[in-house]
Design an enzyme around this catalytic site. Structure first.
Site, PDB file in Angstrom:
ATOM      1  N   ASP A   1       0.851  -1.198   0.000  1.00  0.00           N
ATOM      2  CA  ASP A   1       0.000   0.000   0.000  1.00  0.00           C
ATOM      3  C   ASP A   1       0.882   1.242   0.000  1.00  0.00           C
ATOM      4  OD1 ASP A   1      -2.377  -1.421   0.170  1.00  0.00           O
ATOM      5  OD2 ASP A   1      -2.587  -1.190   2.342  1.00  0.00           O
TER       6      ASP A   1
ATOM      7  N   ARG B   1      -1.158  -0.694  -8.445  1.00  0.00           N
ATOM      8  CA  ARG B   1      -2.572  -0.370  -8.209  1.00  0.00           C
ATOM      9  C   ARG B   1      -2.683   1.149  -8.314  1.00  0.00           C
ATOM     10  NH1 ARG B   1      -3.725  -0.898  -2.260  1.00  0.00           N
ATOM     11  NH2 ARG B   1      -4.178  -3.097  -2.615  1.00  0.00           N
TER      12      ARG B   1
HETATM   13  C1  LIG Z   1      -8.685  -1.333  -3.439  1.00  0.00           C
HETATM   14  C2  LIG Z   1      -8.265   0.012  -2.948  1.00  0.00           C
HETATM   15  C3  LIG Z   1      -7.018   0.158  -2.367  1.00  0.00           C
HETATM   16  C4  LIG Z   1      -6.591   1.420  -1.939  1.00  0.00           C
HETATM   17  N1  LIG Z   1      -5.313   1.562  -1.488  1.00  0.00           N
HETATM   18  C5  LIG Z   1      -4.854   2.802  -1.181  1.00  0.00           C
HETATM   19  C6  LIG Z   1      -3.496   3.044  -0.849  1.00  0.00           C
HETATM   20  O1  LIG Z   1      -2.654   2.143  -0.835  1.00  0.00           O
HETATM   21  N2  LIG Z   1      -3.116   4.310  -0.553  1.00  0.00           N
HETATM   22  C7  LIG Z   1      -4.005   5.364  -0.571  1.00  0.00           C
HETATM   23  O2  LIG Z   1      -3.618   6.509  -0.315  1.00  0.00           O
HETATM   24  N3  LIG Z   1      -5.314   5.143  -0.864  1.00  0.00           N
HETATM   25  C8  LIG Z   1      -5.742   3.920  -1.167  1.00  0.00           C
HETATM   26  N4  LIG Z   1      -7.082   3.731  -1.511  1.00  0.00           N
HETATM   27  C9  LIG Z   1      -8.052   4.809  -1.243  1.00  0.00           C
HETATM   28  C10 LIG Z   1      -8.148   5.766  -2.417  1.00  0.00           C
HETATM   29  O3  LIG Z   1      -6.963   6.504  -2.535  1.00  0.00           O
HETATM   30  C11 LIG Z   1      -9.337   6.735  -2.243  1.00  0.00           C
HETATM   31  O4  LIG Z   1      -9.159   7.468  -1.064  1.00  0.00           O
HETATM   32  C12 LIG Z   1     -10.692   6.062  -2.186  1.00  0.00           C
HETATM   33  O5  LIG Z   1     -10.748   4.942  -3.023  1.00  0.00           O
HETATM   34  C13 LIG Z   1     -11.791   7.029  -2.638  1.00  0.00           C
HETATM   35  O6  LIG Z   1     -11.548   7.425  -3.960  1.00  0.00           O
HETATM   36  P1  LIG Z   1     -12.471   7.002  -5.214  1.00  0.00           P
HETATM   37  O7  LIG Z   1     -11.548   6.635  -6.312  1.00  0.00           O
HETATM   38  O8  LIG Z   1     -13.413   5.952  -4.810  1.00  0.00           O
HETATM   39  O9  LIG Z   1     -13.156   8.327  -5.686  1.00  0.00           O
HETATM   40  P2  LIG Z   1     -13.961   9.481  -4.921  1.00  0.00           P
HETATM   41  O10 LIG Z   1     -14.070  10.591  -5.896  1.00  0.00           O
HETATM   42  O11 LIG Z   1     -13.393   9.765  -3.589  1.00  0.00           O
HETATM   43  O12 LIG Z   1     -15.369   8.806  -4.720  1.00  0.00           O
HETATM   44  C14 LIG Z   1     -16.208   8.456  -5.799  1.00  0.00           C
HETATM   45  C15 LIG Z   1     -17.465   7.830  -5.256  1.00  0.00           C
HETATM   46  O13 LIG Z   1     -17.153   6.593  -4.611  1.00  0.00           O
HETATM   47  C16 LIG Z   1     -17.926   6.414  -3.444  1.00  0.00           C
HETATM   48  N5  LIG Z   1     -17.034   6.396  -2.264  1.00  0.00           N
HETATM   49  C17 LIG Z   1     -15.733   6.731  -2.226  1.00  0.00           C
HETATM   50  N6  LIG Z   1     -15.244   6.571  -0.983  1.00  0.00           N
HETATM   51  C18 LIG Z   1     -16.260   6.156  -0.227  1.00  0.00           C
HETATM   52  C19 LIG Z   1     -16.399   5.823   1.144  1.00  0.00           C
HETATM   53  N7  LIG Z   1     -15.381   5.886   1.997  1.00  0.00           N
HETATM   54  N8  LIG Z   1     -17.604   5.424   1.594  1.00  0.00           N
HETATM   55  C20 LIG Z   1     -18.655   5.329   0.743  1.00  0.00           C
HETATM   56  N9  LIG Z   1     -18.589   5.635  -0.570  1.00  0.00           N
HETATM   57  C21 LIG Z   1     -17.413   6.039  -1.040  1.00  0.00           C
HETATM   58  C22 LIG Z   1     -18.885   7.566  -3.388  1.00  0.00           C
HETATM   59  O14 LIG Z   1     -20.047   7.156  -4.064  1.00  0.00           O
HETATM   60  C23 LIG Z   1     -18.156   8.652  -4.157  1.00  0.00           C
HETATM   61  O15 LIG Z   1     -19.001   9.593  -4.702  1.00  0.00           O
HETATM   62  C24 LIG Z   1      -7.484   2.506  -2.009  1.00  0.00           C
HETATM   63  C25 LIG Z   1      -8.736   2.346  -2.584  1.00  0.00           C
HETATM   64  C26 LIG Z   1      -9.133   1.135  -3.078  1.00  0.00           C
HETATM   65  C27 LIG Z   1     -10.462   1.025  -3.729  1.00  0.00           C
END
Ligand SMILES: Cc1cc2nc3c(=O)[nH]c(=O)nc-3n(C[C@H](O)[C@H](O)[C@H](O)COP(=O)(O)OP(=O)(O)OC[C@H]3O[C@@H](n4cnc5c(N)ncnc54)[C@H](O)[C@@H]3O)c2cc1C
Length: 309
Positions: free
Chosen positions: A129, A179
């Protein structure tokens, strides 16, 4: 509010208050599979039954003593054994600060190599991560070094970082699996794009660098616009659905997860578990105002009822 919650996620005094509160424990269960490995295995089985792969994450970060880092490494060895025994379609995600990165790179790299070596023997994969920007350079360097000995390790790129494009190019040049996510930490203006539209534009740009590389990457997002852009790009470039996977977090947008699987895309669900769930939980609250409202409404049920009556 996002900044405040991310700031609070590092507050060591708030952590026990939230973690011992019955309501927050209940709300956290939406995002965290449970506190034990058995809980995570059960969640992974369910995810596999729904035709999705899993990535198990033993929650924990910023371990401050060597014994703690060694314990985390041993736990990961046992997790890989259990995945193999149960014949689960699952790999593992871990954080370098959980393996003692704050105590020094040699210890951290040594523990990581043990885990990656063990995973290699079992034909499995380790995802490192990406944490806050204070760790980006070291994470990229350690990934490169370990990747030069083992091919079953990859890391994460955060589209909100200005440096991400260069890191993507560098890691692609050594064949590293990545990722792609947007990024979940509180970052200063000189390090990360502050505006969502810029982060989104960079996400699409990086996705277009990653997917034609012939290396198997993960497109991690719940954002329908990012997913749509990916679908259109792979269609246009005739990139097969078996050449990459979408990834989402446990408990988030399960409707979208189901839809992607129905449409024939690969999907991996990131399953966090363990007792150290406070920072992870706070980052999930920070991502979506509705999560915080839900949490607060549950925390104050009586006042909520008074207002609505
Ligand atoms: C498999 C995976 C691994 C990850 N690993 C890392 C990592 O190693 N380092 C790191 O910094 N980040 C990591 N993240 C988190 C990532 O960086 C984002 O903070 C998170 O995924 C929200 O971004 P989004 O792309 O979903 O878009 P956003 O624009 O934030 O959200 C888009 C839509 O997704 C939904 N959504 C997003 N988050 C949530 C929530 N918490 N609860 C409910 N609905 C939500 C909502 O409908 C929102 O409108 C990871 C995410 C995933 C999916």
């Amino acid at each position: 509010m996002r900044s405040l919650l991310l700031h609070l996620s590092e507050n060591k005094r708030l952590a026990p208050l939230i973690m011992h509160n019955a309501v927050s424990r209940r709300v956290a269960r939406r995002f965290v599979a449970g506190e034990t490995l058995n809980d995570a295995i059960e969640a992974a089985r369910e995810v596999n039954r729904a035709k999705r792969s899993a990535s198990l994450d033993l929650l924990g970060e910023n371990v401050s003593d060597e014994a703690g880092a060694r314990r985390a490494a041993d736990d990961y060895l046992a997790i890989f054994d259990r995945i193999a025994r149960e014949k689960l379609d699952a790999n593992v995600s871990l954080k370098l600060t959980q393996l003692g990165l704050d105590l020094g790179e040699p210890l951290c790299q040594d523990l990581l190599e043990k885990i990656v070596g063990h995973a290699a023997e079992l034909g499995n994969f380790v995802r490192i991560d990406m944490e806050g920007s204070a760790y980006t350079q070291r994470t990229v360097e350690i990934t490169r070094r370990v990747r030069s000995r083992f091919t079953n390790v990859g890391t994460v790129m955060q589209a909100y970082l200005y440096r991400a494009e260069q890191d993507v190019k560098d890691l692609l040049s050594v064949g590293c699996r990545m990722r792609l996510c947007k990024g979940a930490y509180k970052e200063p203006l000189d390090v990360a794009f502050p505006k969502k539209e810029d982060v989104d534009a960079n996400y699409v740009k990086l996705m277009k660098l990653l997917l034609p590389s012939g290396i198997y990457h993960g497109i991690a997002t719940h954002d329908p616009a990012m997913i749509q852009a990916t679908k259109e790009f792979v269609r246009e470039k005739e990139i097969g659905r078996e050449q990459f996977e979408f990834q989402m977090l446990y408990g988030i947008r399960t409707d979208l997860q189901e839809q992607l699987v129905r449409q024939g895309y690969r999907l991996r669900v990131y399953i966090p578990f363990g007792t150290d769930w406070f920072p992870y939980f706070m980052r999930r609250l920070a991502e979506r105002p509705a999560n915080l409202t839900f949490f607060l409404r549950n925390l104050m049920p009586l006042s909520g009822r008074r207002h609505s009556s």
